[in-house]
Design a protein around this motif. Structure first.
Motif, mmCIF file in Angstrom:
data_model
loop_
_atom_site.group_PDB
_atom_site.id
_atom_site.type_symbol
_atom_site.label_atom_id
_atom_site.label_comp_id
_atom_site.label_asym_id
_atom_site.label_seq_id
_atom_site.Cartn_x
_atom_site.Cartn_y
_atom_site.Cartn_z
ATOM 1 N N LEU A 199 -15.553 -10.893 11.745
ATOM 2 C CA LEU A 199 -15.271 -9.561 11.714
ATOM 3 C C LEU A 199 -13.885 -9.336 10.949
ATOM 4 O O LEU A 199 -13.791 -8.369 10.422
ATOM 5 N N LEU A 200 -12.880 -10.315 11.178
ATOM 6 C CA LEU A 200 -11.806 -10.159 10.388
ATOM 7 C C LEU A 200 -11.840 -10.445 8.883
ATOM 8 O O LEU A 200 -11.081 -9.808 8.053
ATOM 9 N N GLY A 201 -13.028 -11.248 8.354
ATOM 10 C CA GLY A 201 -13.358 -11.505 6.990
ATOM 11 C C GLY A 201 -14.138 -10.517 6.422
ATOM 12 O O GLY A 201 -14.087 -10.552 5.157
ATOM 13 N N LEU A 226 -15.371 2.399 6.100
ATOM 14 C CA LEU A 226 -16.450 2.977 6.761
ATOM 15 C C LEU A 226 -17.528 1.856 6.981
ATOM 16 O O LEU A 226 -18.046 1.941 8.037
ATOM 17 N N LEU A 227 -17.737 0.805 6.090
ATOM 18 C CA LEU A 227 -18.844 -0.101 6.297
ATOM 19 C C LEU A 227 -18.133 -1.116 7.319
ATOM 20 O O LEU A 227 -19.047 -1.840 7.815
ATOM 21 N N TRP A 228 -17.078 -1.297 7.293
ATOM 22 C CA TRP A 228 -16.471 -2.324 8.235
ATOM 23 C C TRP A 228 -16.485 -1.717 9.540
ATOM 24 O O TRP A 228 -17.226 -2.494 10.504
ATOM 25 N N ALA A 229 -16.427 -0.479 9.866
ATOM 26 C CA ALA A 229 -16.542 0.010 11.214
ATOM 27 C C ALA A 229 -18.072 0.027 11.463
ATOM 28 O O ALA A 229 -18.462 -0.194 12.476
ATOM 29 N N MET A 230 -18.780 0.386 10.540
ATOM 30 C CA MET A 230 -20.454 0.243 10.780
ATOM 31 C C MET A 230 -20.845 -1.096 10.947
ATOM 32 O O MET A 230 -21.734 -1.104 11.797
ATOM 33 N N THR A 231 -20.296 -2.156 10.242
ATOM 34 C CA THR A 231 -20.869 -3.619 10.722
ATOM 35 C C THR A 231 -20.589 -4.025 11.992
ATOM 36 O O THR A 231 -21.284 -4.572 12.648
ATOM 37 N N ILE A 232 -19.378 -3.604 12.454
ATOM 38 C CA ILE A 232 -18.858 -3.739 13.997
ATOM 39 C C ILE A 232 -19.906 -2.907 14.952
ATOM 40 O O ILE A 232 -20.338 -3.440 15.974
#
Length: 609
Positions: A199-201, A226-232
């Protein structure tokens, strides 16, 4: 509406298992005490009894004929037995099965006629079948299909790769859950969990892929965040949804409690004169053969001790100088004699069968040290309380159920939580180092290699703050205290000997308390920037996916908990509105902690309803 008549109808609802048993008993008590009912209570009664309530009067109903009873309650006495087709009267013993009514005798005869196996075996088989709810499986399927199709066809290949990596981590955890869930104390190199590292990387990985596609310097940050939030979100959904359904199925097919160990119920209280009487009366009415109730007054300055002393012939009433909730709990433990310790907050009213249900959790495995109850908001009177009610339901029925499968529920709540006394004392007394003693004590048990489970059938009804001022006061204590616990037990983030606490539970809490609020506001700022730069379609697509997924997950949680479907209207606020308020309070708590401001005990005012 006549008071006595209404009480008799609620008694009949209890006998026929209509509605929530604990809430029915609580409403009877309030009507007898001639206390005003909330609008939500009246709507609940109208729904389960199919009547209309305007006002509750004290008219004498002793001479009301059966015809007049039907005039008041036209639908209750008109139910017919599915087997004999005769009317089921109020005084008749009846059973409701698969949405059909039976006389008790007719139901038993029907089972004997239809099945050659003994009745006890048939009932047990029916219990097992009840664990399979097709609507739950349908909602789960819709969630997965929606996620996969929208990510692939709308967001493109980069998003699919990012989501696929999150899915791989999910499979890794699900595979690991097939083994023993208690910590095996295996030594290993100290390092953060694979999940936390991913998640951090992930934003750096996503940035590389986006740069490869040739997006400009201004466009890249928008899509990365936005993609980071979507991934989580994708990872959480992929893991928690199937685990929640599995947890619900396991709980439904679990056998009834086989033995009744003695339990000691501890109620710590400080200035709770508005609510303590209802709490004690509710505990006295709960069904459990071997129980002792220990009330601990923590130096109250109001009438709390005086009110509790009215029950001194039925419970142990203790008094001590004010020292905080942790010290009150430790004081009560000294006087306890039960094998199981149940902690109940002074403003909480537990369900009639909750003690029996929460004890069942200890029969799953010998390593179970604690079982968390199902906390519900009772005073759903306005926007803020209804959002909290839905927040509790989704948090318990989706996220907590997933942790239940892994045996690592991180917070056994003070509102209703049970502990095996021998293991609780071995882990050490409740500490004063934090202002959230329930969270701290649970982590101590998990670090000892023990298991924590949950029970959604062990219900407890609590007062939620019904104003923004009280809401801020409550959450300020929660969030400052949670950060205290994270710092206090930060070694568990990197030590593999702590099992799923290190691999999953604590990293997820760190994510929710620290990373998520930062991502939330950063994503909001980037969404606004994306719209300004003309990338509004991409922002709209991401926002719609977030909203639809949350609505579907909320619908699943409401279905699992058999809750009021009308709460689904508030699911959108847990994405836009209520969520931003919570994120702001989390960020405020982080900033205050970094500034080394002293964390103090703050709480909401009691309503006393």
């Amino acid at each position: 509406m006549d008071r006595k008549l209404l009480i008799s109808k609620l008694d009949q609802a209890i006998k026929n298992t209509v509605g929530d048993d604990g809430r029915n008993h609580y409403l009877i008590k309030r009507i007898k005490q001639k206390k005003e009912l909330l609008k939500s209570d009246k709507k609940y009664i109208e729904r389960i009894l199919e009547i209309k309530i305007d006002k509750i009067s004290d008219d004498d109903s002793s001479n009301i004929s059966n015809d007049k009873t039907k005039q008041f309650f036209p639908n209750l006495n008109l139910a017919k037995c599915t087997t004999c087709n005769n009317e089921i009267k109020l005084e008749d013993k009846s059973i409701r099965d698969n949405h059909k009514w039976y006389h008790s005798k007719c139901f038993q005869k029907s089972i004997i006629r239809k099945h050659s196996t003994p009745i006890s075996e048939t009932i047990e088989n029916r219990k097992k079948k009840s664990g399979k709810d097709p609507i739950q499986f349908l909602l789960t399927g819709i969630i997965f299909v929606f996620l996969i199709t929208t990510v692939y066809f709308i967001l493109g290949h980069i998003s699919m790769i990012a989501m696929g990596l999150g899915g791989a981590i999910t499979i890794y955890h699900i595979t690991g859950a097939s083994g023993k869930i208690f910590s095996k104390n295996v030594k290993g190199k100290k390092a953060p969990s694979v999940f936390l590292l991913f998640l951090l990387g992930s934003p750096f990985l996503i940035a590389t892929m986006i740069a490869y596609e040739g997006y400009t310097l201004l466009e890249s940050p928008v899509r990365i965040i936005l993609l980071w939030a979507m991934t989580i979100s994708f990872w959480s959904t992929m893991l928690f949804v199937p685990m929640a359904v599995l947890s619900k199925y396991r709980e439904d097919i679990q056998e009834d409690v086989k033995s009744y160990p003695k339990i000691s119920i501890i109620i710590p209280a400080f200035n709770e004169e508005k609510v303590i009487k209802n709490t004690i009366e509710g505990l006295l009415e709960t069904k459990y053969p071997k129980k002792e109730i220990i009330f601990v007054d923590d130096g109250s300055t109001d009438k709390t001790l005086e009110i509790a002393s009215e029950f001194k012939d039925q419970i142990k009433v203790l008094h001590k100088e004010n020292g905080g909730k942790a010290s009150a709990l430790n004081y009560g433990l000294v006087y306890s004699s039960g094998e199981i310790i149940v902690i109940v907050d002074a403003d909480t009213i537990i369900g009639r069968n909750s003690l029996k249900e929460i004890v069942k959790g200890f029969e799953i495995d010998e390593h179970v040290a604690a079982v968390a109850g199902n906390i519900k908001v009772r005073n759903r009177v306005n926007w803020i309380t209804k959002c909290q009610a839905l927040e509790y339901i989704t948090g318990i029925q989706i996220v907590r159920r997933a942790f239940d499968i892994f045996g690592s529920i991180t917070i056994v709540p003070g509102a209703l939580g049970a502990f095996k006394k021998s293991l609780l004392t071995e882990a050490g007394a409740y500490g004063k180092e934090t202002i959230v003693e329930d969270f701290d004590q649970t982590i101590k048990l998990l670090k000892a290699g023990l298991v924590t489970q949950g029970s959604s059938k062990a219900t407890a009804y609590t007062e939620a703050p019904n104003s923004f001022r009280d809401f801020f006061a409550q959450r300020k204590r929660w969030y400052r205290g949670n950060i205290q616990v994270l710092k206090r037990h930060s070694d568990a983030l990197t030590n593999p000997r702590f099992g799923y606490l290190q691999r999953l539970s604590l990293p997820y809490l760190f994510l929710g308390m620290v990373i998520t609020p930062i991502i939330g506001y950063t994503a909001l700022a980037n969404a606004i920037l994306g719209i300004i730069l003309g990338d509004w379609l991409y922002v709209l697509q991401i926002s719609l996916i977030f909203t639809v997924v949350h609505y579907l997950m909320s619908a699943l949680a409401i279905r699992i908990d058999d809750e009021d479907p009308k709460l689904l209207w508030y699911a959108g606020f847990l994405v836009f509105g209520f969520k931003q308020i919570v994120d702001a309070m989390l960020l405020k708590a982080i900033i205050e902690h970094l500034q080394k401001k002293r964390a103090t005990w703050t709480s909401a005012k009691r309503i006393g309803v």
